[in-house]
Scaffold this active site. Structure first.
Site, mmCIF file in Angstrom:
data_model
loop_
_atom_site.group_PDB
_atom_site.id
_atom_site.type_symbol
_atom_site.label_atom_id
_atom_site.label_comp_id
_atom_site.label_asym_id
_atom_site.label_seq_id
_atom_site.Cartn_x
_atom_site.Cartn_y
_atom_site.Cartn_z
ATOM 1 N N ALA A 89 0.803 -1.232 0.000
ATOM 2 C CA ALA A 89 0.000 0.000 0.000
ATOM 3 C C ALA A 89 0.830 1.273 0.000
ATOM 4 O O ALA A 89 0.276 2.365 -0.012
ATOM 5 C CB ALA A 89 -0.921 0.002 1.230
ATOM 6 N N ASN A 90 2.142 1.139 -0.030
ATOM 7 C CA ASN A 90 2.986 2.332 0.110
ATOM 8 C C ASN A 90 3.488 2.913 -1.199
ATOM 9 O O ASN A 90 4.171 3.929 -1.214
ATOM 10 C CB ASN A 90 4.180 2.011 1.014
ATOM 11 C CG ASN A 90 5.034 0.871 0.472
ATOM 12 O OD1 ASN A 90 4.604 0.121 -0.398
ATOM 13 N ND2 ASN A 90 6.239 0.737 0.985
ATOM 14 N N THR A 91 3.138 2.284 -2.324
ATOM 15 C CA THR A 91 3.652 2.771 -3.599
ATOM 16 C C THR A 91 2.721 2.388 -4.751
ATOM 17 O O THR A 91 1.914 1.454 -4.622
ATOM 18 C CB THR A 91 5.071 2.201 -3.871
ATOM 19 O OG1 THR A 91 5.631 2.827 -5.020
ATOM 20 C CG2 THR A 91 5.028 0.702 -4.083
ATOM 21 N N ILE A 146 0.081 1.515 -7.515
ATOM 22 C CA ILE A 146 -1.357 1.252 -7.513
ATOM 23 C C ILE A 146 -1.880 1.093 -6.084
ATOM 24 O O ILE A 146 -2.956 1.585 -5.743
ATOM 25 C CB ILE A 146 -1.658 -0.015 -8.339
ATOM 26 C CG1 ILE A 146 -1.326 0.225 -9.812
ATOM 27 C CG2 ILE A 146 -3.121 -0.430 -8.190
ATOM 28 C CD1 ILE A 146 -1.336 -1.039 -10.652
ATOM 29 N N TYR A 197 6.906 -14.704 -14.319
ATOM 30 C CA TYR A 197 5.952 -13.664 -13.938
ATOM 31 C C TYR A 197 4.562 -14.016 -14.472
ATOM 32 O O TYR A 197 3.562 -13.914 -13.758
ATOM 33 C CB TYR A 197 6.398 -12.307 -14.487
ATOM 34 C CG TYR A 197 5.454 -11.175 -14.145
ATOM 35 C CD1 TYR A 197 5.282 -10.766 -12.825
ATOM 36 C CD2 TYR A 197 4.730 -10.513 -15.145
ATOM 37 C CE1 TYR A 197 4.420 -9.728 -12.503
ATOM 38 C CE2 TYR A 197 3.868 -9.470 -14.824
ATOM 39 C CZ TYR A 197 3.715 -9.089 -13.514
ATOM 40 O OH TYR A 197 2.852 -8.066 -13.195
#
Length: 304
Positions: free
Chosen positions: A31-33, A35, A184
């Site tokens: 939540a810090n960067t 999206i 990925y």
């Protein structure tokens, strides 16, 4: 599924809704960067209690202060979570289960993209371990709280890159053959299959699940791209989304009232979207579920 974007998809703006989330508790990983940060900002403005689940606490604190000032919402807290370590995941979930009375929205947002080969603390290939297994375990550990808080939602961040990979059951950790792009893709395909399985296993519990393709977004995920991909990135960059635009489909799946009766779908640009045939393979979804449980040492048949 075609990987060619329409002009509408490339230039789509923000989705708008006045839905409030007062009295609702939300967990957002990463939540810090990017999206995750913009999703946090939006849901905070809607009045939700937000738990920012982050690995980098220093970066999280800066985002935390910025979002509290911007939203006017002081009910935002930071909790340490390292998705590459099951010990950290279990410790995080224990704190949540002990301290929180409810959990209405779980947003499995954090991820790592096309990194050099490495393993998690538990020996899993890093992309599969963080993007899929870490969130699989987190969801398992929080599912009782989500069910007690129903109606509740689980949102898994996937990608159109799911079309790059296949689920290689006999070499899930890519030990025989590692290609960062395919690994990925495997992890993003796993996110969609996990979402399908959740929808089936949680039917009639009031807990619904959604997989999201945010679009091609200008975030820090591109830091591991090789030279060729970086050159391609510079070409397409003018047509990519900002993190605010990239967060819109996640927000849509978190707050849109009509989605209460939908579960298991794949969404892009704030509407249902098509995923590959491999992403709709129910048999593979079940095999992946069983393998994930085995790798994590858990028993999870569905609703607890």
């Amino acid at each position: 599924m075609s990987n060619v974007y329409t002009l509408r998809e490339l230039f789509s703006g923000q989705w708008s809704s006045i839905t409030r989330l007062d009295g609702k508790t939300v967990i957002i990983t990463g939540a810090n960067t990017g999206i995750g940060k913009e999703t946090t900002r939006d849901l905070a403005k809607r009045g939700a209690r937000i738990i920012m689940a982050c690995r980098d606490l220093e970066k999280a604190e800066r985002a935390h202060q910025e979002i509290m000032e911007d939203s006017g919402n002081q009910n935002i807290v930071i909790k340490k979570l390292n998705l590459s370590d099951t010990k950290s995941i279990r410790e995080f979930a224990e704190v949540i289960n002990n301290e929180e009375r409810a959990l209405h929205i779980l947003i499995n947002n954090a991820g790592i993209m096309m990194c050099p080969y490495s393993k998690t603390a538990d020996g899993f290939e890093m992309q599969f371990g963080v993007n899929h297994l870490g969130h699989f375990l987190l969801t398992f550990l929080l599912i009782d709280l989500l069910m007690r808080s129903a109606p509740s939602r689980i949102i898994n961040l996937s990608s159109m890159a799911h079309s790059w990979g296949t689920i290689t059951l006999d070499d899930i950790n890519s030990e025989r053959n590692y290609h960062s792009r395919r690994a990925y893709g495997q992890s993003k395909l796993a996110n969609i299959l996990f979402t399908h399985s959740l929808a089936k296993k949680l039917k009639d519990t009031g807990v619904t699940a959604y997989a999201v393709h945010p679009g091609i977004v200008r975030t820090e995920l591109k830091r591991h791209m090789n030279l060729g991909l970086l050159i391609m990135w510079k070409v397409v960059r003018p047509f990519t989304k900002t993190p605010v635009q990239g967060a819109q489909t996640t927000i849509y799946c978190a707050v849109q009232p009509e989605l209460d009766t939908e579960s298991g779908g794949y969404y892009s640009n704030c509407r249902p979207s098509r995923c590959t045939r491999a992403a709709r393979d129910d048999e593979m979804a079940e095999k992946l579920w069983e393998l994930s449980c085995k790798m994590l040492g858990i028993l999870w048949d569905g609703a607890q």
